[in-house]
Design a protein around this motif. Structure first.
Motif, PDB file in Angstrom:
ATOM      1  N   ILE A 316      -2.097  66.987  79.085  1.00  0.00           N
ATOM      2  CA  ILE A 316      -2.817  67.862  80.004  1.00  0.00           C
ATOM      3  C   ILE A 316      -2.168  67.746  81.385  1.00  0.00           C
ATOM      4  N   PRO A 317      -1.854  68.863  82.038  1.00  0.00           N
ATOM      5  CA  PRO A 317      -1.282  68.778  83.388  1.00  0.00           C
ATOM      6  C   PRO A 317      -2.216  68.049  84.348  1.00  0.00           C
ATOM      7  N   LYS A 318      -1.633  67.333  85.291  1.00  0.00           N
ATOM      8  CA  LYS A 318      -2.427  66.552  86.242  1.00  0.00           C
ATOM      9  C   LYS A 318      -3.403  67.415  87.029  1.00  0.00           C
ATOM     10  N   GLU A 319      -2.997  68.618  87.386  1.00  0.00           N
ATOM     11  CA  GLU A 319      -3.864  69.470  88.202  1.00  0.00           C
ATOM     12  C   GLU A 319      -5.101  69.930  87.439  1.00  0.00           C
ATOM     13  N   GLU A 320      -5.098  69.812  86.105  1.00  0.00           N
ATOM     14  CA  GLU A 320      -6.242  70.243  85.321  1.00  0.00           C
ATOM     15  C   GLU A 320      -7.220  69.108  85.028  1.00  0.00           C
ATOM     16  N   LEU A 321      -6.809  67.857  85.234  1.00  0.00           N
ATOM     17  CA  LEU A 321      -7.663  66.717  84.897  1.00  0.00           C
ATOM     18  C   LEU A 321      -9.004  66.712  85.644  1.00  0.00           C
ATOM     19  N   PRO A 322      -9.044  67.071  86.947  1.00  0.00           N
ATOM     20  CA  PRO A 322     -10.352  67.050  87.636  1.00  0.00           C
ATOM     21  C   PRO A 322     -11.376  68.033  87.059  1.00  0.00           C
ATOM     22  N   GLY A 331      -7.686  74.859  79.828  1.00  0.00           N
ATOM     23  CA  GLY A 331      -6.373  75.055  80.423  1.00  0.00           C
ATOM     24  C   GLY A 331      -5.582  76.065  79.610  1.00  0.00           C
ATOM     25  N   ASP A 332      -4.628  76.685  80.259  1.00  0.00           N
ATOM     26  CA  ASP A 332      -3.849  77.717  79.569  1.00  0.00           C
ATOM     27  C   ASP A 332      -3.111  77.159  78.353  1.00  0.00           C
ATOM     28  N   LYS A 333      -2.736  75.874  78.425  1.00  0.00           N
ATOM     29  CA  LYS A 333      -1.942  75.313  77.338  1.00  0.00           C
ATOM     30  C   LYS A 333      -2.753  74.334  76.492  1.00  0.00           C
ATOM     31  N   SER A 334      -3.575  73.552  77.158  1.00  0.00           N
ATOM     32  CA  SER A 334      -4.210  72.443  76.443  1.00  0.00           C
ATOM     33  C   SER A 334      -5.496  72.828  75.736  1.00  0.00           C
ATOM     34  N   SER A 364      -3.650  61.586  81.373  1.00  0.00           N
ATOM     35  CA  SER A 364      -2.740  62.444  80.618  1.00  0.00           C
ATOM     36  C   SER A 364      -1.660  63.011  81.529  1.00  0.00           C
ATOM     37  N   GLN A 365      -0.558  63.356  80.898  1.00  0.00           N
ATOM     38  CA  GLN A 365       0.515  64.095  81.548  1.00  0.00           C
ATOM     39  C   GLN A 365       1.087  65.064  80.528  1.00  0.00           C
ATOM     40  N   SER A 366       1.623  66.166  81.012  1.00  0.00           N
ATOM     41  CA  SER A 366       2.175  67.172  80.111  1.00  0.00           C
ATOM     42  C   SER A 366       3.291  66.563  79.255  1.00  0.00           C
ATOM     43  N   GLY A 367       3.166  66.738  77.940  1.00  0.00           N
ATOM     44  CA  GLY A 367       4.181  66.262  77.016  1.00  0.00           C
ATOM     45  C   GLY A 367       4.107  64.790  76.695  1.00  0.00           C
ATOM     46  N   GLU A 368       3.132  64.062  77.233  1.00  0.00           N
ATOM     47  CA  GLU A 368       3.060  62.613  77.013  1.00  0.00           C
ATOM     48  C   GLU A 368       1.741  62.182  76.386  1.00  0.00           C
ATOM     49  N   GLY A 369       0.975  63.097  75.847  1.00  0.00           N
ATOM     50  CA  GLY A 369      -0.256  62.737  75.186  1.00  0.00           C
ATOM     51  C   GLY A 369      -1.429  62.548  76.142  1.00  0.00           C
TER      52      GLY A 369
END
Length: 384
Positions: A316-322, A331-334, A364-369
């Motif tokens: 999950i991108p960092k900006e979406e975690l909050p 999220g658009d991807k997750s 989480s970070q994109s591509g790292e679980g």
């Protein structure tokens, strides 16, 4: 405020009472008359006529006529001459009637007392006015503060209704469209229209789950949902759920590793904890690609129980975690609708954790679980 003034007048009158030289007093040559220049003495005969004053000619006969002396009785009065006010003590003259003086009137100006009273009155008026203004501003301020949670709740409710309407519109539209297609060809067999029927069934199931989630959140907001707590084996619950998900994971070639402490008694609502873990495991399975890995571990200490669910998915991108636990957030991807998500699962998960007095944290970070950590306080009743 007159008490101290009256005491001074009485003490001065007692000094006159102790004087033996009436003639010297009338000539204004007695030391008592010179002790305090704020004190005024008036000596009157039995008819109330002025026989002497100190200082001389301070008052006229007309000015002191309102003073009513009762023979043989001492009394206090207040005399107003023009704009000035005086505190008066009337007392019999000790050497009457041989000296021709019946009474002694001792006066002092109330200018200082009136000034103090006026200042006090001004302070009271100012205090009341300030209090009223402060109360008005404080009232507006507190009212504004009180409205903040109401506005937030109202805005939250409006967003909730709008999002729910949006989410329900899609399956309802699909079911309607597919049903209209079926009605166009009433002679077709079920086998021939099985694809359309399958779409209707799929959207019906999805809408049913969405309605169930909405009902759960609505009841939690109104505090209508209560936990049915008891002691159960948390490690056994985790083991049972992971076995069930392993059957699904095999089809996607995903490994599920489990590392549990045994035994792990837990005090809580078993059905809600099961729902919480199903949400996390379902998300992990949904967003982990083939040949990926899901790990489930638990840790126990004297005061806390920790459960960790991690995966090797897209992350999950960092900006979406909050916003991860916000309702209807995807999220658009997750979190894509195409993968069956409604955006309510993690909101329900957070409510379950909060209801048990715990915390939930996502890393989480994109591509790292993604890694979810659940931390619950250990209850003293959790003993098997």
């Amino acid at each position: 405020m007159y008490k101290e003034t009256d005491e001074v007048l009485r003490n001065t009158a007692e000094q006159i009472d102790s004087a033996r030289d009436a003639e010297a007093i009338l000539r204004q040559e007695h030391p008592v008359l010179e002790q305090d220049d704020r004190i005024i003495f008036i000596f009157r005969d039995a008819e109330g006529q002025i026989q002497g004053q100190s200082p001389a000619q301070t008052f006229t006969q007309a000015q002191i006529n309102p003073l009513h002396y009762q023979k043989g009785i001492s009394s206090y009065e207040t005399l107003k001459v023009g704009r000035d006010r005086y505190r008066v003590f009337l007392t019999p003259f000790p050497q009457a009637p041989w000296s021709g003086i019946e009474s002694v009137t001792v006066l002092t100006s109330l200018e200082d007392d009136d000034s103090t009273l006026h200042s006090l009155l001004l302070d009271i008026i100012t205090g009341i006015g300030s209090g009223v203004l402060i109360s008005i501003f404080a009232g507006f301020f507190l009212a504004g503060r009180a409205w903040i949670p109401i506005r937030k709740a109202w805005g939250k409710q409006q967003r909730f209704v709008a999002d729910a309407s949006h989410e329900l519109r899609t399956p309802v539209s699909i079911i309607r469209a597919q049903t209209e297609l079926l009605l166009r060809y009433p002679a077709h067999s079920i086998e021939r229209e099985s694809d359309n029927i399958s779409v209707i069934l799929k959207e019906s199931i999805r809408m049913s789950k969405l309605l169930e989630d909405l009902l759960t959140l609505a009841r939690s907001d109104s505090n209508q949902l209560e936990l049915e707590c008891s002691v159960f084996s948390l490690d056994q619950l985790l083991m049972d759920l992971t076995k069930q998900f392993q059957l699904l994971a095999v089809t996607k070639e995903i490994d599920i590793d489990v590392s549990l402490q045994e035994p792990l008694p837990f005090w809580g609502d078993e059905s809600r904890i099961r729902q919480l873990l199903v949400i996390l495991l379902d998300n992990a399975l949904k967003y982990t690609p083939s040949n990926g890995r899901i790990e489930v571990t638990d840790k126990s200490s004297a005061h806390h129980v920790t459960i960790i669910v991690s995966d090797s998915g897209r992350g999950i991108p960092k900006e979406e975690l909050p916003y991860l636990f916000d309702r209807f957030y995807r999220g658009d991807k997750s979190r894509s609708r195409n993968e069956g998500g409604t955006g309510l699962g993690l909101s329900i998960a957070k409510w379950i954790v909060d209801a048990h007095g715990g915390t939930i944290r996502a890393e989480s970070q994109s591509g790292e679980g993604t890694r979810f950590e659940l931390r619950f306080p250990r209850k003293h009743k959790a003993v098997l």
